[in-house]
Design a protein around this motif. Structure first.
Motif, PDB file in Angstrom:
ATOM      1  N   ARG A   1       0.835  -1.210   0.000  1.00  0.00           N
ATOM      2  CA  ARG A   1       0.000   0.000   0.000  1.00  0.00           C
ATOM      3  C   ARG A   1       0.872   1.263   0.000  1.00  0.00           C
ATOM      4  NH1 ARG A   1      -4.636   2.191   2.583  1.00  0.00           N
ATOM      5  NH2 ARG A   1      -4.801   4.148   1.453  1.00  0.00           N
ATOM      6  N   VAL A   2       1.968   1.214   0.761  1.00  0.00           N
ATOM      7  CA  VAL A   2       2.886   2.342   0.868  1.00  0.00           C
ATOM      8  C   VAL A   2       3.557   2.606  -0.484  1.00  0.00           C
ATOM      9  CG1 VAL A   2       5.043   3.050   1.964  1.00  0.00           C
ATOM     10  CG2 VAL A   2       3.277   1.948   3.321  1.00  0.00           C
TER      11      VAL A   2
ATOM     12  N   PHE B   1       1.057   3.938  -3.202  1.00  0.00           N
ATOM     13  CA  PHE B   1       0.755   5.359  -3.033  1.00  0.00           C
ATOM     14  C   PHE B   1       1.794   6.219  -3.758  1.00  0.00           C
ATOM     15  CE2 PHE B   1       1.077   9.335  -0.591  1.00  0.00           C
ATOM     16  CZ  PHE B   1      -0.232   9.770  -0.668  1.00  0.00           C
ATOM     17  N   GLU B   2       3.063   5.808  -3.675  1.00  0.00           N
ATOM     18  CA  GLU B   2       4.121   6.553  -4.372  1.00  0.00           C
ATOM     19  C   GLU B   2       3.956   6.412  -5.889  1.00  0.00           C
ATOM     20  OE1 GLU B   2       6.247   8.620  -2.799  1.00  0.00           O
ATOM     21  OE2 GLU B   2       5.053   8.042  -1.051  1.00  0.00           O
TER      22      GLU B   2
ATOM     23  N   ARG C   1      10.165   5.412   1.980  1.00  0.00           N
ATOM     24  CA  ARG C   1       8.894   5.016   2.602  1.00  0.00           C
ATOM     25  C   ARG C   1       8.999   3.603   3.189  1.00  0.00           C
ATOM     26  NH1 ARG C   1       8.624   9.415   1.702  1.00  0.00           N
ATOM     27  NH2 ARG C   1       9.145   9.250   3.882  1.00  0.00           N
TER      28      ARG C   1
END
Lengths: 193, 309
Positions: free
Chosen positions: B60-61, B64-65, B83
């Protein structure tokens, strides 16, 4: 003279027998609450039960809901007592009901604490359930819950953990540049009463 | 009669020894039972829980990027690494306090490209070429969805005239998917050719709306419902070359994420007018390492969303 000697001998012999019995009773004194290896066993069971409750709650998403069951304007968990914690059992949500069903009838008390980190890794914590001081034989179980910036609050407060409509959430944003909000640790401390 | 005292004493000793022996035996039995029923927990459950946390939530992290649509791949890779580091730090701190080393190391970022036509236009490339190569040597494709909005050519011989998406596998076998308008039918029509098979026309006709259809190639759906005849790249093997033929005979929008950096003529990189390309991390491989005094757990996991090919 001989009668006295016999009596003495008999007394000494009976002392030996009684001493043996006393030693035997000492060595086998194992009740669930006495300090012994069995006691450890009870602790293991309680820990396993607490982990089971958390794993189940994690699986169906109610653990995350319980962590964000925060009233942002009252700055405490929803419907918690004036001291900010639930004192008579779990919180009024599915996770709390699961805790009550697991431990409520079993003469077992529990505390729940939520720990979080800030951007630099420093720790903070907020108590969720406080049923009193723990005893020496208490055991701890914990699990992590990942919160993202868009995780919605499950209480009557509206908004997300990173942007509540009013007030503030208890944990800070541990990664302001990314979508990660925080990784909180739910710790359950369980003990027999 | 003089021996009686000795006899009593000896009997007393004998009984005492017997009771002590009995006690030892009983104690051993209890201890054995305790050992036998004690869980042989070396903390493997905690190691697996940590792995689950990384497996479930780390992507998920990264995603997002990806969605921030960076223009430069180096910026993307730096930010994704930062991240992932922060996620690792925040999630492993509680284990460190307990004397456990929990870490995410040895990461490999696999470069991919997100191809977007987010405004409806002809399916030509950025310079208007109708027959063009979308991507070359893609080891994987995911989230390839096309929403046609009009301009479909009317034909009864799709193999010759219709707009189609071609996937050419490593052996040269081709998978083709045609979207066109059949004058004999009220709706649009779909046709598919799998590898060395023959062309199947009028597939999944029951799913088609009266307007030009929305097709998700990688999920195998038409208008959101399963289309059994649509299996992405069936009969071919990766790496794939993806081509569009007669791009001027269909209009619409599309999105695709390909596991290659070798793509056709697009605007960008970064947000631009359609169609444009965005550098993304296609997938991420990491080692999850969890070390306690009793246990060393290490697992190589690959993080990517579903619909893998």
């Amino acid at each position: 003279m001989r009668g006295q000697a016999h009596t003495l001998e008999a007394f000494v012999a009976s002392l030996l027998v009684l001493g043996g019995i006393a030693f035997a009773l000492q060595a086998t004194a194992v009740t669930p609450l006495s300090a012994s290896t069995s006691n450890q066993h009870v602790g293991n069971q309680e820990r396993a039960a607490a982990l089971g409750v958390m794993d189940a709650a994690e699986g169906n998403g109610t653990l995350t809901s319980a962590v964000v069951f925060w009233n942002t304007s009252g700055t405490k968990f929803e419907n918690a007592s004036a001291s900010g914690t639930y004192n008579n059992g779990g919180p009024p949500n599915p996770f709390g009901r699961a805790l009550n069903e697991t431990f409520g009838e079993e003469r077992t008390a529990f505390n729940v604490v939520v720990r979080y980190r800030d951007e630099n890794g420093s720790r903070g914590s907020v108590p969720m359930v406080d049923m009193g001081s723990t005893t020496d034989d208490a055991t701890v179980a914990s699990r992590s819950v990942v919160l993202f910036d868009d995780t919605a609050l499950s209480s009557s407060s509206s908004g997300t953990v990173s942007a509540p409509t009013n007030g503030t959430f208890y944990a800070p944003d541990a990664d302001p540049d990314g979508v990660l909000f925080n990784v909180v640790e739910v710790r359950i401390v369980v003990w027999r009463i | 009669m003089n021996d009686r005292g000795q006899l009593l004493l000896v009997t007393g000793f004998a009984i005492a020894v017997a009771i002590v022996a009995l006690v030892l035996l009983l104690n051993t039995a209890i201890y054995t039972e305790n050992l036998a029923t004690r869980s042989i927990d070396t903390g493997a459950g905690d190691a697996l829980a940590y792995r689950d946390t990384v497996e479930d939530d780390l992507w998920r992290v990264v995603e997002f990027e990806n969605e921030r649509e960076y223009a430069a791949r180096s910026t993307l890779r730096d930010n994704v690494s930062a991240r992932v580091d922060q996620f690792t730090m925040v999630s492993s701190m509680r284990h460190l306090e307990g004397g456990v080393s929990a870490n995410v190391t040895n990461r490999t970022l696999h470069d991919g490209t997100w191809l977007r036509q987010n405004a409806s236009r002809q399916m030509t490339d950025a310079s208007g070429t109708a027959n063009w190569t979308v991507a070359t040597d893609a080891d994987g494709v995911r989230a390839f969805e096309m929403n046609t909005t009009g301009g479909l050519t009317s034909t009864s011989s799709p193999a010759d005239d219709a707009f189609n998406v071609t996937v050419r596998g490593s052996g040269g076998n081709e998978w083709r998917f045609y979207i066109y308008d059949n004058p004999a039918l009220p709706d649009s029509e779909l046709a598919v050719k799998n590898g060395t098979g023959t062309l199947e026309t009028n597939v999944c006709s029951g799913l088609l709306p009266s307007v030009p259809p929305r097709v998700n190639f990688t999920a195998g759906t038409v208008e959101g419902s399963d289309c059994d005849a649509l299996v992405f790249a069936k009969g071919t093997t990766p790496p794939y070359d993806i081509e569009i033929t007669y791009g001027d005979r269909a209009e619409g929008t599309y999105n695709a994420t390909v596991n290659t950096t070798n793509v056709g003529t697009f605007n960008g990189p970064g947000p631009a007018s359609a169609p444009y390309e965005v550098p993304v991390v296609y997938s991420l491989s990491v080692d999850v390492v969890y070390q306690t005094p009793e246990l060393e757990y290490r697992a190589r996991i690959r993080l990517a969303p579903g619909a893998e090919t």
